[in-house]
Design an enzyme around this catalytic site. Structure first.
Site, PDB file in Angstrom:
ATOM      1  CG  ASP A   1     -50.030  96.449  30.407  1.00 25.44           C
ATOM      2  OD1 ASP A   1     -50.202  95.414  29.747  1.00 25.44           O
ATOM      3  OD2 ASP A   1     -49.521  97.484  29.934  1.00 25.44           O
TER       4      ASP A   1
ATOM      5  CD  GLU B   1     -49.909  94.656  26.338  1.00 27.28           C
ATOM      6  OE1 GLU B   1     -49.382  95.722  25.986  1.00 27.28           O
ATOM      7  OE2 GLU B   1     -50.167  94.396  27.541  1.00 27.28           O
TER       8      GLU B   1
ATOM      9  CD  GLU C   1     -31.398  90.521  28.877  1.00 28.80           C
ATOM     10  OE1 GLU C   1     -32.258  90.154  28.046  1.00 28.80           O
ATOM     11  OE2 GLU C   1     -31.690  90.842  30.037  1.00 28.80           O
TER      12      GLU C   1
ATOM     13  CB  ILE D   1     -42.005  88.837  29.704  1.00 36.17           C
ATOM     14  CG1 ILE D   1     -43.283  88.023  29.461  1.00 36.17           C
ATOM     15  CG2 ILE D   1     -40.849  87.905  30.071  1.00 36.17           C
ATOM     16  CD1 ILE D   1     -43.190  87.074  28.301  1.00 36.17           C
ATOM     17  CG  HIS D   2     -40.460  92.961  33.685  1.00 32.96           C
ATOM     18  ND1 HIS D   2     -40.021  94.227  33.398  1.00 32.96           N
ATOM     19  CD2 HIS D   2     -41.809  93.007  33.593  1.00 32.96           C
ATOM     20  CE1 HIS D   2     -41.056  95.016  33.156  1.00 32.96           C
ATOM     21  NE2 HIS D   2     -42.157  94.299  33.270  1.00 32.96           N
ATOM     22  NE  ARG D   3     -31.326  91.064  33.829  1.00 31.59           N
ATOM     23  CZ  ARG D   3     -30.447  91.949  33.344  1.00 31.59           C
ATOM     24  NH1 ARG D   3     -30.216  91.992  32.052  1.00 31.59           N
ATOM     25  NH2 ARG D   3     -29.819  92.792  34.149  1.00 31.59           N
TER      26      ARG D   3
END
Length: 492
Positions: A165, A233, A289, A168-170
């Site tokens: 999988d 995805e 954010e 997107i992350h910080r």
């Protein structure tokens, strides 16, 4: 016609459209200046004013990184996203929803084919290796905890069944070979994979691909139930381009990466180590954010131990401002597609369109355009709203409007609310629901009934006219002009 298949071809394509790409040779400091400039040029979204919708930007000269460039804002305009995906702005949600039915899985890059992302390889075992000098990741504000990778597509694999999988992350650069990674609680598939690795007391191989085909970034915003755990995805991106996304084997770990990425970071998400996010700044703040507020620095983030950085020659770092319209596009358009898909299955033919509005960062607010064709449709609009909450759990507010309202014009939506809405009968409050931890109002300090931070009172605002009264609410009918006759004036 330029065929878009990676970041570079996307930039070439935008150069052919007037007003969609601004390239500058003025040297830019990655420390807060990239975002400081782009805020005025084209960030939009929930960024503090003054800001506006404008072109994407390409900075050719980045202070401290003579061989690299920085691109920002490719997806910060709905019109630009539509052009990059070869469709129309108002139909993006429907278009992506259709692609969910005809996915094309990613493939391994053919043997012998050039691997763009591995033209240059830096190993962490090299004594000169340092993420801070290899990766031109900007800080968004002077208060940020550090340089952030904001467009890093993280890829991992379930240790139990081998499904992969991407999300997107910080990602905060914390040292020469470590990143801090924030995983939003309960909402990311890689987080579920990581929990399994922790239970096994094993580190999780992870790749971070940066600088990609816009189709890849747009597919990453889908979430459950539209794309359940284990649903990769990238197969949606394949459908968007009508050809599979090509993957390559990483150099130092047992994981895949996007073969035509500009940068790839390889490493392990450590099962037994955490780091304080603002260990170097001590500001208590992370980065801006998507709701428009700066996130708090986390006291104990999971750590990614980097083993290698690979990149193309003269690589392009792709970045975004957290609260910008770029997030609205990446999160909001998949939200629209998810809502349309679910409602159409349950109540076919009534929902005309959906807009995940910029004021909600693409996640918190959805406007549903619903058509009542008979008195039997009365009340179904509210059923559609409840289905929208099921399709996307982080949604907080749903506005229901009639077919004569432009859902992409918030003034028109507010007009419907002003003239077709009575608060005592048309607000449906649903308290005690989990929404999103980054909404600061979802807290006991705002509402004593909230037991845990992140709980919200979801609400439906029904701004539709009762079917029996539709004739009483017809808008003024203006003359339909000859558009060919007035073409020059209409283009002015």
């Amino acid at each position: 016609m330029i065929k878009v298949h990676d970041l570079r071809s996307a930039l070439e394509f935008l150069e052919t459209i007037p007003g969609q790409l601004l390239t500058t040779d003025t040297e830019v400091d990655p420390n807060a200046e990239v975002s400081g400039v782009y805020r005025h040029v084209g960030a939009g979204g929930t960024v503090a004013r003054p800001t506006k919708e404008g072109p994407a930007m390409l900075f050719n000269h980045v202070k401290g990184f003579p061989d690299a460039r920085v691109a920002i804002g490719l997806l910060s305009s709905r019109k630009r996203v539509a052009a990059l995906l070869n469709t129309e702005p108002e139909f993006l949600g429907k278009y992506m929803g259709e692609k969910l039915k005809h996915t094309i899985p990613p493939i391994q890059i053919p043997e012998g084919k050039h691997i763009d992302c591995q033209e240059v390889v830096h190993l962490a075992t090299d004594p000169d290796f340092d993420l801070r000098t290899l990766v031109p990741a900007p800080t968004n504000t002077p208060e940020d905890a550090g340089p952030y990778i904001t467009m890093g597509l993280c890829m991992g694999t379930d240790p139990e069944n081998g499904t992969s999988d991407v999300t997107i992350h910080r990602l905060c650069i914390e040292s020469r070979d470590e990143l801090g990674m924030w995983i939003t609680p309960g909402s990311r598939h890689l987080g579920a994979f990581f929990e399994k690795y922790c239970a096994l007391e094993r580190d999780m191989p992870i790749s971070i691909s940066i600088g990609l085909d816009p189709a890849v970034y747009m597919c990453a915003g889908f979430e459950a139930p539209t794309t359940p755990l284990g649903y990769n995805e990238l197969q949606i991106a394949g459908a968007l381009r009508n050809e599979p996304v090509e993957l390559a084997d990483c150099v130092t770990i047992s994981e895949k990466c996007i073969a035509n990425a500009e940068f790839v970071l390889e490493g392990y998400l450590l099962h037994d180590k955490t780091i304080r996010e603002d260990i170097h700044s001590d500001t208590g703040k992370a980065m801006p954010e998507f709701p428009g507020y700066t996130g708090e620095a986390k006291p104990a983030l999971p750590v990614i131990k980097i083993t290698a950085v690979t990149h193309r020659k003269n690589p392009i770092m792709q970045s975004c401002i957290g609260p910008s319209h770029e997030h609205v596009s990446m999160a909001g358009i998949p939200t629209e597609a998810s809502i349309i898909s679910m409602v159409e299955r349950a109540i076919p033919g009534r929902l005309l369109n959906v807009h995940a509005a910029p004021c909600g960062g693409g996640k918190f607010v959805a406007i549903l355009q619903f058509k009542k064709s008979s008195r039997n449709d009365e009340g179904r609009q509210r059923n559609a709203a409840m289905l929208a909450f099921s399709a996307f759990s982080e949604l907080k507010h749903v506005f229901l409007v009639d077919e004569d309202v432009d859902i992409f014009d918030m003034s028109d939506v507010m007009w419907a609310m002003t003239t077709r809405f009575q608060a005592d009968v048309d607000v449906i409050a649903i308290p005690g629901c989990h929404c999103h931890v980054l909404d600061p109002s979802n807290d006991n300090a705002m509402d004593p009934s909230i037991r845990e931070h992140g709980i919200a009172c979801k609400a439906i605002f029904d701004c539709t006219v009762p079917y029996s009264l539709k004739q009483e609410f017809e808008r003024s009918q203006f003359l339909e002009i000859d558009k060919e006759k007035w073409a020059a004036e209409l283009e002015f």
